[in-house]
Design a protein around this motif. Structure first.
Motif, PDB file in Angstrom:
ATOM      1  N   UNK A 182     -39.009 -52.709 -92.295  1.00  0.00           N
ATOM      2  CA  UNK A 182     -38.113 -51.843 -91.542  1.00  0.00           C
ATOM      3  C   UNK A 182     -38.252 -50.439 -92.101  1.00  0.00           C
ATOM      4  N   UNK A 183     -38.812 -49.530 -91.308  1.00  0.00           N
ATOM      5  CA  UNK A 183     -39.112 -48.170 -91.745  1.00  0.00           C
ATOM      6  C   UNK A 183     -38.113 -47.193 -91.147  1.00  0.00           C
ATOM      7  N   UNK A 184     -37.398 -46.464 -92.004  1.00  0.00           N
ATOM      8  CA  UNK A 184     -36.312 -45.584 -91.565  1.00  0.00           C
ATOM      9  C   UNK A 184     -36.676 -44.122 -91.807  1.00  0.00           C
ATOM     10  N   UNK A 185     -36.499 -43.292 -90.776  1.00  0.00           N
ATOM     11  CA  UNK A 185     -36.786 -41.865 -90.902  1.00  0.00           C
ATOM     12  C   UNK A 185     -36.045 -41.126 -89.792  1.00  0.00           C
ATOM     13  N   UNK A 186     -36.037 -39.794 -89.885  1.00  0.00           N
ATOM     14  CA  UNK A 186     -35.364 -38.982 -88.872  1.00  0.00           C
ATOM     15  C   UNK A 186     -36.335 -38.150 -88.045  1.00  0.00           C
ATOM     16  N   UNK A 187     -37.615 -38.097 -88.447  1.00  0.00           N
ATOM     17  CA  UNK A 187     -38.567 -37.201 -87.791  1.00  0.00           C
ATOM     18  C   UNK A 187     -39.435 -37.938 -86.786  1.00  0.00           C
ATOM     19  N   UNK A 188     -39.282 -37.596 -85.518  1.00  0.00           N
ATOM     20  CA  UNK A 188     -40.145 -38.152 -84.482  1.00  0.00           C
ATOM     21  C   UNK A 188     -41.552 -37.589 -84.595  1.00  0.00           C
ATOM     22  N   UNK A 189     -41.663 -36.317 -84.995  1.00  0.00           N
ATOM     23  CA  UNK A 189     -42.966 -35.654 -85.084  1.00  0.00           C
ATOM     24  C   UNK A 189     -43.838 -36.289 -86.162  1.00  0.00           C
ATOM     25  N   UNK A 190     -43.300 -36.424 -87.370  1.00  0.00           N
ATOM     26  CA  UNK A 190     -44.111 -36.944 -88.468  1.00  0.00           C
ATOM     27  C   UNK A 190     -44.382 -38.443 -88.319  1.00  0.00           C
ATOM     28  N   UNK A 191     -43.392 -39.191 -87.831  1.00  0.00           N
ATOM     29  CA  UNK A 191     -43.618 -40.633 -87.681  1.00  0.00           C
ATOM     30  C   UNK A 191     -44.571 -40.949 -86.529  1.00  0.00           C
ATOM     31  N   UNK A 192     -44.784 -39.988 -85.632  1.00  0.00           N
ATOM     32  CA  UNK A 192     -45.801 -40.178 -84.594  1.00  0.00           C
ATOM     33  C   UNK A 192     -47.186 -40.274 -85.233  1.00  0.00           C
ATOM     34  N   UNK A 193     -47.411 -39.477 -86.275  1.00  0.00           N
ATOM     35  CA  UNK A 193     -48.660 -39.592 -87.029  1.00  0.00           C
ATOM     36  C   UNK A 193     -48.719 -40.959 -87.704  1.00  0.00           C
ATOM     37  N   UNK A 194     -47.587 -41.357 -88.304  1.00  0.00           N
ATOM     38  CA  UNK A 194     -47.533 -42.660 -88.980  1.00  0.00           C
ATOM     39  C   UNK A 194     -47.916 -43.797 -88.042  1.00  0.00           C
ATOM     40  N   UNK A 195     -47.370 -43.780 -86.836  1.00  0.00           N
ATOM     41  CA  UNK A 195     -47.613 -44.875 -85.889  1.00  0.00           C
ATOM     42  C   UNK A 195     -49.103 -45.011 -85.565  1.00  0.00           C
ATOM     43  N   UNK A 196     -49.786 -43.871 -85.443  1.00  0.00           N
ATOM     44  CA  UNK A 196     -51.222 -43.935 -85.150  1.00  0.00           C
ATOM     45  C   UNK A 196     -51.996 -44.592 -86.289  1.00  0.00           C
ATOM     46  N   UNK A 197     -51.612 -44.251 -87.520  1.00  0.00           N
ATOM     47  CA  UNK A 197     -52.339 -44.790 -88.669  1.00  0.00           C
ATOM     48  C   UNK A 197     -51.918 -46.214 -89.002  1.00  0.00           C
TER      49      UNK A 197
END
Length: 310
Positions: A182-197
């Motif tokens: 379960x990964x928790x964060x507030x940034x849609x912009x940065x986690x969009x990079x995360x999702x790709x990787x």
């Protein structure tokens, strides 16, 4: 060994580091890694330049105070030549020699190396986030997360603070194929990079991203001991609250890993009274005396505490 540091406030930190490494590389040994961290090695000492959000830190080391002063002078003079659009303030201060930069580099070089996906993610994070790239953990810490998840036999994990997903990949790789992070964060912009990787690393099926204030997300979980492993690397002011909420939901024998517990050595010096320093000192004291857990603090990078629930 003499050591000192100078934090330099500027939004152009990554640019200045690249310029210094490129320019001084014609005369001395220099290196720029994937995270944007620069190293300048002179005959009598070394200076490591680390990008951070809104500033960068220069850490100089040498065998003697006289040689240290020369390293400081050389790097400062070259930096100020590039700063034609703003006036930079460079103030060097003595620093506790917690982990010598050369030791940190040696330990990184002698850990299992990052694969192509993690190297590519580190490079893109540095390019896309600028000075904020320092929020990404180094690979030796990532390797530790993978190993700890494996050693504890973790199946269910929580991460507070995703950024661009480097630590998420490392944790998820330590879980079994049917594990859940379960990964928790507030940034849609940065986690969009995360999702790709996550997808590139083949672990996206193990990771559930929840956007929003992490405390709200944690408090919305059942107050039962369902989790085996947790990593906290988010806003330092909320660390104590994250710790309590996760500990409540951690099974006996489960592990929590806290990052940045040394705060660049500032937790040792009472002159530093910013909220993050005061809160981290308090949390470090709490964990050390908490009869609910066993804990060990390691001087890895900016300090890592490994906590096992009794």
């Amino acid at each position: 060994m003499a050591i000192s540091a100078a934090p330099v406030t500027t939004a152009r930190g990554p640019r200045y580091i690249k310029q210094l490494v490129s320019h001084m590389g014609h005369k001395v040994t220099t290196e720029l890694d994937d995270s944007g961290r620069g190293t300048i090695t002179l005959g009598h000492g070394q200076c490591v330049l680390t990008p951070e959000a809104g500033y960068f830190t220069m850490t100089a080391t040498a065998d003697t105070p006289e040689q240290l002063e020369h390293v400081q002078d050389v790097v400062t003079r070259h930096l100020l030549r590039f700063a034609t659009q703003e006036e930079l303030e460079v103030v060097w201060s003595p620093l506790a020699d917690l982990v010598h930069p050369a030791v940190a580099d040696y330990t990184l070089a002698h850990s299992t190396p990052a694969d192509a996906v993690l190297r590519e993610l580190a490079a893109e994070t540095n390019e896309a986030t600028g000075g904020a790239a320092l929020m990404q953990i180094t690979h030796d810490e990532g390797a530790l997360l993978t190993m700890l998840a494996q050693l504890t036999g973790a199946r269910r994990a929580i991460e507070v603070g995703v950024f661009t997903g480097y630590s998420s990949i490392c944790i998820a790789r330590g879980l079994p194929a049917d594990g859940h992070l379960l990964a928790l964060d507030v940034s849609d912009e940065w986690t969009a990079i995360a999702a790709r990787y996550w997808k590139k690393a083949g672990v996206s099926d193990r990771i559930e991203l929840r956007l929003g204030p992490a405390l709200d997300s944690l408090r919305a979980l059942p107050a039962t001991a369902d989790y085996d492993f947790a990593f906290i690397d988010a806003d330092k002011e909320s660390y104590a609250a994250y710790y309590e909420e996760i500990l409540l939901r951690l099974r006996p024998g489960g592990v929590i890993v806290l990052d940045n517990v040394l705060q660049g050595g500032r937790v040792l010096d009472p002159v530093h009274q910013e909220p993050r320093h005061v809160i981290m000192r308090g949390l470090n004291d709490l964990v050390a005396g908490d009869d609910r857990v066993d804990a060990v603090m390691l001087p890895l990078r900016d300090g890592v505490t490994i906590i096992r629930k009794r």
